[in-house]
Design a protein around this motif. Structure first.
Motif, PDB file in Angstrom:
ATOM      1  N   THR A  91       0.853  -1.179   0.000  1.00  0.00           N
ATOM      2  CA  THR A  91       0.000   0.000   0.000  1.00  0.00           C
ATOM      3  C   THR A  91       0.889   1.229   0.000  1.00  0.00           C
ATOM      4  OG1 THR A  91      -1.759  -1.182   1.149  1.00  0.00           O
ATOM      5  CG2 THR A  91      -1.830   1.219   1.274  1.00  0.00           C
ATOM      6  N   TYR A  92       0.494   2.233  -0.759  1.00  0.00           N
ATOM      7  CA  TYR A  92       1.311   3.439  -0.889  1.00  0.00           C
ATOM      8  C   TYR A  92       0.424   4.670  -0.922  1.00  0.00           C
ATOM      9  CZ  TYR A  92       0.059   2.980  -5.833  1.00  0.00           C
ATOM     10  OH  TYR A  92      -0.631   2.868  -7.014  1.00  0.00           O
ATOM     11  N   THR A 123       4.793  10.955  -9.928  1.00  0.00           N
ATOM     12  CA  THR A 123       5.269  11.248  -8.568  1.00  0.00           C
ATOM     13  C   THR A 123       6.186  10.156  -8.008  1.00  0.00           C
ATOM     14  OG1 THR A 123       3.351  10.213  -7.541  1.00  0.00           O
ATOM     15  CG2 THR A 123       3.188  12.580  -8.053  1.00  0.00           C
ATOM     16  N   GLY A 124       6.189   8.988  -8.648  1.00  0.00           N
ATOM     17  CA  GLY A 124       7.090   7.908  -8.238  1.00  0.00           C
ATOM     18  C   GLY A 124       6.526   6.946  -7.216  1.00  0.00           C
ATOM     19  N   GLY A 125       5.372   7.234  -6.648  1.00  0.00           N
ATOM     20  CA  GLY A 125       4.813   6.370  -5.608  1.00  0.00           C
ATOM     21  C   GLY A 125       4.491   4.971  -6.072  1.00  0.00           C
ATOM     22  N   THR A 126       3.933   4.849  -7.263  1.00  0.00           N
ATOM     23  CA  THR A 126       3.583   3.525  -7.795  1.00  0.00           C
ATOM     24  C   THR A 126       4.841   2.705  -8.043  1.00  0.00           C
ATOM     25  OG1 THR A 126       1.622   4.480  -8.835  1.00  0.00           O
ATOM     26  CG2 THR A 126       2.332   2.323  -9.616  1.00  0.00           C
ATOM     27  N   ALA A 127       5.812   3.285  -8.712  1.00  0.00           N
ATOM     28  CA  ALA A 127       7.059   2.557  -9.004  1.00  0.00           C
ATOM     29  C   ALA A 127       7.793   2.184  -7.717  1.00  0.00           C
ATOM     30  CB  ALA A 127       7.957   3.394  -9.906  1.00  0.00           C
ATOM     31  N   GLN A 128       7.787   3.076  -6.740  1.00  0.00           N
ATOM     32  CA  GLN A 128       8.420   2.785  -5.457  1.00  0.00           C
ATOM     33  C   GLN A 128       7.749   1.573  -4.792  1.00  0.00           C
ATOM     34  OE1 GLN A 128       7.668   5.524  -2.168  1.00  0.00           O
ATOM     35  NE2 GLN A 128       9.870   5.525  -1.719  1.00  0.00           N
ATOM     36  N   GLY A 155       9.397  12.465  -9.554  1.00  0.00           N
ATOM     37  CA  GLY A 155       9.237  11.069  -9.172  1.00  0.00           C
ATOM     38  C   GLY A 155      10.544  10.339  -8.912  1.00  0.00           C
ATOM     39  N   ARG A 156      11.626  10.786  -9.533  1.00  0.00           N
ATOM     40  CA  ARG A 156      12.935  10.158  -9.307  1.00  0.00           C
ATOM     41  C   ARG A 156      13.351  10.197  -7.837  1.00  0.00           C
ATOM     42  NH1 ARG A 156      16.848   9.485 -13.625  1.00  0.00           N
ATOM     43  NH2 ARG A 156      15.749   9.760 -15.604  1.00  0.00           N
ATOM     44  N   LYS A 157      12.892  11.208  -7.129  1.00  0.00           N
ATOM     45  CA  LYS A 157      13.272  11.334  -5.718  1.00  0.00           C
ATOM     46  C   LYS A 157      12.842  10.130  -4.898  1.00  0.00           C
ATOM     47  CE  LYS A 157      13.619  16.321  -5.272  1.00  0.00           C
ATOM     48  NZ  LYS A 157      13.102  17.532  -4.599  1.00  0.00           N
ATOM     49  N   LYS A 158      11.718   9.506  -5.265  1.00  0.00           N
ATOM     50  CA  LYS A 158      11.251   8.323  -4.541  1.00  0.00           C
ATOM     51  C   LYS A 158      11.988   7.062  -4.982  1.00  0.00           C
ATOM     52  CE  LYS A 158       6.775   9.916  -3.141  1.00  0.00           C
ATOM     53  NZ  LYS A 158       5.384  10.004  -3.492  1.00  0.00           N
ATOM     54  N   LEU A 159      12.773   7.173  -6.038  1.00  0.00           N
ATOM     55  CA  LEU A 159      13.514   6.026  -6.577  1.00  0.00           C
ATOM     56  C   LEU A 159      15.015   6.295  -6.510  1.00  0.00           C
ATOM     57  CD1 LEU A 159      11.229   5.520  -9.705  1.00  0.00           C
ATOM     58  CD2 LEU A 159      11.145   4.246  -7.546  1.00  0.00           C
ATOM     59  N   GLN A 160      15.460   6.992  -5.471  1.00  0.00           N
ATOM     60  CA  GLN A 160      16.833   7.473  -5.361  1.00  0.00           C
ATOM     61  C   GLN A 160      17.905   6.405  -5.528  1.00  0.00           C
ATOM     62  OE1 GLN A 160      16.884   9.499  -1.615  1.00  0.00           O
ATOM     63  NE2 GLN A 160      16.343  11.461  -2.515  1.00  0.00           N
TER      64      GLN A 160
END
Length: 170
Positions: A91-92, A123-128, A155-160
């Protein structure tokens, strides 16, 4: 070939103030679709990949084509209660609320090298969340791979700690 010519903007979809990037014109053009697949494949280079994970639902289109090009498995990640066998979930947070994604528990083997693919990085939430699912099952995320990136949403920030590649950046 300029793929942006095959992506149309739909204003106020799915809600007011959003400009949705619609890839259906790209999917309707065989040459553009072939070119996009080639470009997505080039982002991966010579890395050895075991699994491409496609995110529901637009990540399925090019995710399956990438898996074929890489001669590897394709695994769908879906919203709850859409997969028939045993699943694990993540869940995100969304801008207004929460969402959940699921993957079959037997979809990724320990040590599998995985590409996560979706049509757009926003925003990167799904990929994270999908990265967490893959890692929970013992897989190693080699790259997060997107047709488009909306860089202004960061969104890259959530995939650092992940390699993130996109064919088109807005």
């Amino acid at each position: 070939m300029d793929l942006t010519n095959y992506i149309r903007d739909i204003k106020d979809f799915p809600k007011e103030g959003v400009v949705f990037k619609d890839i259906t014109p790209l999917l309707a053009n065989v040459k553009a679709m072939e070119y996009a697949t080639k470009e997505l494949r080039a982002l991966i280079g010579n890395q050895s990949i075991d699994v491409v994970v496609g995110i529901e639902s637009r990540g399925f289109f090019f995710g399956t084509l990438l898996a074929k090009e890489l001669n590897c498995a394709f695994v769908p990640v879906r919203k709850p209660n859409k997969l028939p066998a045993e699943t694990t979930s993540e869940t995100y947070a969304l801008e207004y609320g929460k969402d959940t994604l699921e993957i079959h528990t037997d979809a990724i083997k320990k040590g599998d090298k995985v590409i996560i693919h979706d049509d757009v990085l926003a925003t990167g939430g799904t990929a994270q969340a999908v990265c967490k699912l893959v890692e929970k099952l013992g897989g190693k995320v080699v790259q997060c791979n997107f047709l488009m990136e909306l860089s202004f949403l960061e969104g890259r920030k959530k995939l650092q700690n992940k390699e993130v590649k996109s064919v088109i950046t807005y």
